[in-house]
Scaffold this motif. Structure first.
Motif, mmCIF file in Angstrom:
data_model
loop_
_atom_site.group_PDB
_atom_site.id
_atom_site.type_symbol
_atom_site.label_atom_id
_atom_site.label_comp_id
_atom_site.label_asym_id
_atom_site.label_seq_id
_atom_site.Cartn_x
_atom_site.Cartn_y
_atom_site.Cartn_z
ATOM 1 N N ILE A 272 -4.193 0.501 -6.441
ATOM 2 C CA ILE A 272 -4.728 0.847 -5.116
ATOM 3 C C ILE A 272 -6.241 0.766 -5.255
ATOM 4 O O ILE A 272 -6.857 1.607 -5.914
ATOM 5 N N THR B 93 -5.977 -5.105 -4.090
ATOM 6 C CA THR B 93 -4.942 -4.096 -4.238
ATOM 7 C C THR B 93 -3.574 -4.756 -4.222
ATOM 8 O O THR B 93 -3.290 -5.605 -3.387
ATOM 9 N N ILE C 68 -9.380 1.490 -0.475
ATOM 10 C CA ILE C 68 -8.129 1.802 0.206
ATOM 11 C C ILE C 68 -7.995 3.302 0.407
ATOM 12 O O ILE C 68 -8.264 4.091 -0.512
ATOM 13 N N VAL C 69 -7.570 3.697 1.598
ATOM 14 C CA VAL C 69 -7.279 5.100 1.887
ATOM 15 C C VAL C 69 -5.834 5.162 2.369
ATOM 16 O O VAL C 69 -5.471 4.513 3.345
ATOM 17 N N ILE C 70 -5.031 5.916 1.667
ATOM 18 C CA ILE C 70 -3.633 6.057 2.072
ATOM 19 C C ILE C 70 -3.381 7.497 2.466
ATOM 20 O O ILE C 70 -3.688 8.420 1.714
ATOM 21 N N ASP C 71 -2.806 7.663 3.639
ATOM 22 C CA ASP C 71 -2.466 8.998 4.108
ATOM 23 C C ASP C 71 -0.964 9.019 4.307
ATOM 24 O O ASP C 71 -0.458 8.565 5.317
ATOM 25 N N GLY C 72 -0.262 9.517 3.301
ATOM 26 C CA GLY C 72 1.189 9.490 3.413
ATOM 27 C C GLY C 72 1.808 9.711 2.053
ATOM 28 O O GLY C 72 1.221 10.335 1.176
ATOM 29 N N GLU C 73 3.003 9.175 1.871
ATOM 30 C CA GLU C 73 3.720 9.378 0.620
ATOM 31 C C GLU C 73 3.849 8.086 -0.150
ATOM 32 O O GLU C 73 4.136 7.040 0.427
ATOM 33 N N ILE C 74 3.645 8.196 -1.441
ATOM 34 C CA ILE C 74 3.847 7.043 -2.309
ATOM 35 C C ILE C 74 4.953 7.389 -3.286
ATOM 36 O O ILE C 74 4.915 8.452 -3.918
ATOM 37 N N GLU D 292 -10.404 -4.228 1.720
ATOM 38 C CA GLU D 292 -10.234 -5.279 0.729
ATOM 39 C C GLU D 292 -8.917 -5.990 0.994
ATOM 40 O O GLU D 292 -8.151 -5.615 1.877
ATOM 41 N N LEU E 163 6.939 2.412 -2.801
ATOM 42 C CA LEU E 163 7.122 2.623 -1.370
ATOM 43 C C LEU E 163 5.987 3.501 -0.883
ATOM 44 O O LEU E 163 5.748 4.572 -1.438
ATOM 45 N N ILE E 164 5.280 3.031 0.119
ATOM 46 C CA ILE E 164 4.216 3.836 0.718
ATOM 47 C C ILE E 164 4.595 4.109 2.155
ATOM 48 O O ILE E 164 4.850 3.182 2.926
ATOM 49 N N ASN E 165 4.611 5.348 2.500
ATOM 50 C CA ASN E 165 4.992 5.736 3.845
ATOM 51 C C ASN E 165 3.863 6.537 4.453
ATOM 52 O O ASN E 165 3.616 7.667 4.061
ATOM 53 N N GLY E 166 3.156 5.947 5.379
ATOM 54 C CA GLY E 166 2.036 6.660 5.964
ATOM 55 C C GLY E 166 1.043 5.651 6.496
ATOM 56 O O GLY E 166 1.416 4.550 6.867
ATOM 57 N N SER E 167 -0.215 6.003 6.512
ATOM 58 C CA SER E 167 -1.191 5.052 7.015
ATOM 59 C C SER E 167 -2.042 4.550 5.865
ATOM 60 O O SER E 167 -2.442 5.313 4.994
ATOM 61 N N LEU E 168 -2.264 3.258 5.857
ATOM 62 C CA LEU E 168 -3.025 2.625 4.796
ATOM 63 C C LEU E 168 -4.204 1.907 5.435
ATOM 64 O O LEU E 168 -4.025 1.088 6.325
ATOM 65 N N ASN E 169 -5.397 2.265 4.975
ATOM 66 C CA ASN E 169 -6.598 1.624 5.492
ATOM 67 C C ASN E 169 -7.381 1.056 4.344
ATOM 68 O O ASN E 169 -7.427 1.661 3.275
ATOM 69 N N GLY E 170 -8.044 -0.089 4.535
ATOM 70 C CA GLY E 170 -8.827 -0.590 3.431
ATOM 71 C C GLY E 170 -9.798 -1.674 3.839
ATOM 72 O O GLY E 170 -9.645 -2.324 4.872
#
Lengths: 191, 112, 123
Positions: C19, A8, C23-29, A24, A15-22
């Motif tokens: 992405i 990735t 990947i799991v994103i919880d928020g704003e992109i 990879e 811009l990513i604002n929050g929680s990112l889990n992965g």
């Protein structure tokens, strides 16, 4: 800066604002804020800004990271890397030219000065390679000034306590203690 | 680079304040405080239990204490260091063991 | 900022942000470039360029962008200033607002469609 294959990539303007889990590898060239959790490697490229609590396996910082980084394997801050926050990782590499402000905790190891840290899975038996010189065969005991004799037991005790905290470690190398002459050494052995 | 003014050999223990203007190499043991104008090198067998204030520090052995360096601190792969470091440049090599804080000047972008 | 990107096939080649599937994103992109999503995004997506939701992508968010191409799942409202394309086997639940809309045979869609010709302004 090498990009990881098939992984990735967060581009420069993202811009990513929050929680990112992965599960990879992740390369950040843009901005990530919040929390970042990966089971693999995080690469923050020179244009990347991560303002987050980071939990990864490996982390290579060539950009900006503000926040605490917990890595199960390693953290490397390269020459262009800048970080403010605490690092929890068994291996930490800071290259000349990097900027860092915060705490570093590499897990528990045999601390200098007789401190007794708790046992930890992260502890690596590094003490063995670091003291090859001390494994020299014991030299015959020759005349020593009486003063030096008093110093020995105290020093030996402190080190014994440290070493006893780690029965799993390789046996403690002998400790040469105080004599004026260069060639003669007194070796104090653990009882 | 300054001349080596002092070598604290393998069997030597120094307790007290160590100060000077040359380079000092520690192969033995130093306890107390160290204040040097140039470089302190702690060799692999060396142990220093002291707060140090100097220009450069290179640790290959053990060190416990606070470090204030005007130029650079290098913690090599064989080193074990516990303490707080305040220096413009700090290098930690792969394999080094360190626990403490590091304070370098970090220039962050304005929008952090 | 590159505005000329291959949109026909394999958008990955020209896109800058991908992405990945796990990947799991919880928020704003938000961003000024193309975004390819193979993983999961919950929250809000706001782009100036194109969004590609690949077949493994799952989006639970409101989307605001220039172009959207959906091959995966989207639950949320989509507002595009240029075009929205729903490809075969995609699943979209939500309202779509765009001047141009393409819904391929086999796409599953449930919601309202508004093809207001007026240029989309930021909310």
């Amino acid at each position: 800066m090498a990009t990881l294959d098939g992984s990735t990539i967060i581009g420069e303007s993202i811009l990513i604002n929050g929680s990112l889990n992965g599960d990879e590898d992740l390369t950040v060239r843009g901005r990530v804020e919040g929390t970042l959790t990966l089971t693999r490697t995080l690469v923050v490229e020179p244009t990347g800004i991560v303002k987050a609590e980071v939990q990864v396996k490996n982390c290579i910082i060539a950009g900006v990271v503000v926040g605490n980084v917990t890595a199960s394997e390693s953290v490397e801050i390269t020459r262009e890397g800048r970080m403010v926050g605490d690092i929890n990782s068994p291996r930490v590499i800071i290259v000349d030219g990097a900027s860092f402000r915060g705490r570093i905790d590499m897990g528990d190891f045999d601390l200098p000065h007789g401190e007794r840290p708790a046992r930890s899975a992260l502890a690596r038996p590094v003490s063995a390679p670091s003291r090859p010189a001390m494994r020299a065969p014991p030299a015959p005991l020759l005349s020593r000034p009486a003063m030096a004799r008093k110093e020995e037991p105290k020093v030996a005790e402190k080190l014994e306590k440290t070493e006893k905290a780690f029965p799993a470690k390789p046996p403690a190398p002998p400790v040469p203690v105080g004599v004026g002459t260069v060639k003669r050494k007194v070796i104090v052995r653990r009882k | 680079m300054a001349e080596t003014s002092g070598i604290i050999g393998r069997g030597t223990v120094v307790k007290g304040n160590l100060s000077g203007s040359g380079d000092v190499v520690v192969e033995g043991r130093v306890e107390g405080t160290v204040s040097l104008k140039n470089q302190l090198t702690i060799e692999q067998d060396g142990k220093v239990f002291a707060d140090v204030e100097l220009e450069n520090l290179a640790v290959h052995g053990e060190m416990s204490g606070d470090i204030q360096a005007a130029d650079k601190v290098t913690i090599s792969s064989t080193a074990k260091v516990v303490g707080d470091i305040k220096a413009p440049r700090v290098v930690i090599e792969d394999g080094a063991r360190f626990k403490g804080s590091i304070e370098m000047d970090v220039k962050l972008p304005e929008d952090i | 900022m590159a505005a000329n990107i291959e949109k026909a096939t394999a958008p990955r080649g020209g896109a800058h942000t991908v992405i990945g599937g796990s990947i799991v994103i919880d928020g704003e992109i938000s961003g000024d470039e193309d975004l390819v999503i193979q993983g999961t995004v919950k929250g809000k997506i706001s782009l100036k360029e194109s969004l590609f939701v690949e077949s493994s992508g799952v989006i639970e968010a409101d989307i605001e962008t220039a172009n959207v191409e959906v091959s995966g799942q989207v639950t949320g409202n989509i507002a595009a200033s240029d075009k929205v394309e729903l490809k075969t086997d995609c699943k979209v639940v939500g309202d779509i607002r765009a001047p141009r809309i393409l819904i391929a045979d086999g796409a599953i869609f449930k919601g309202n469609v508004d093809m207001d010709v007026k240029e989309l302004k930021g909310k």
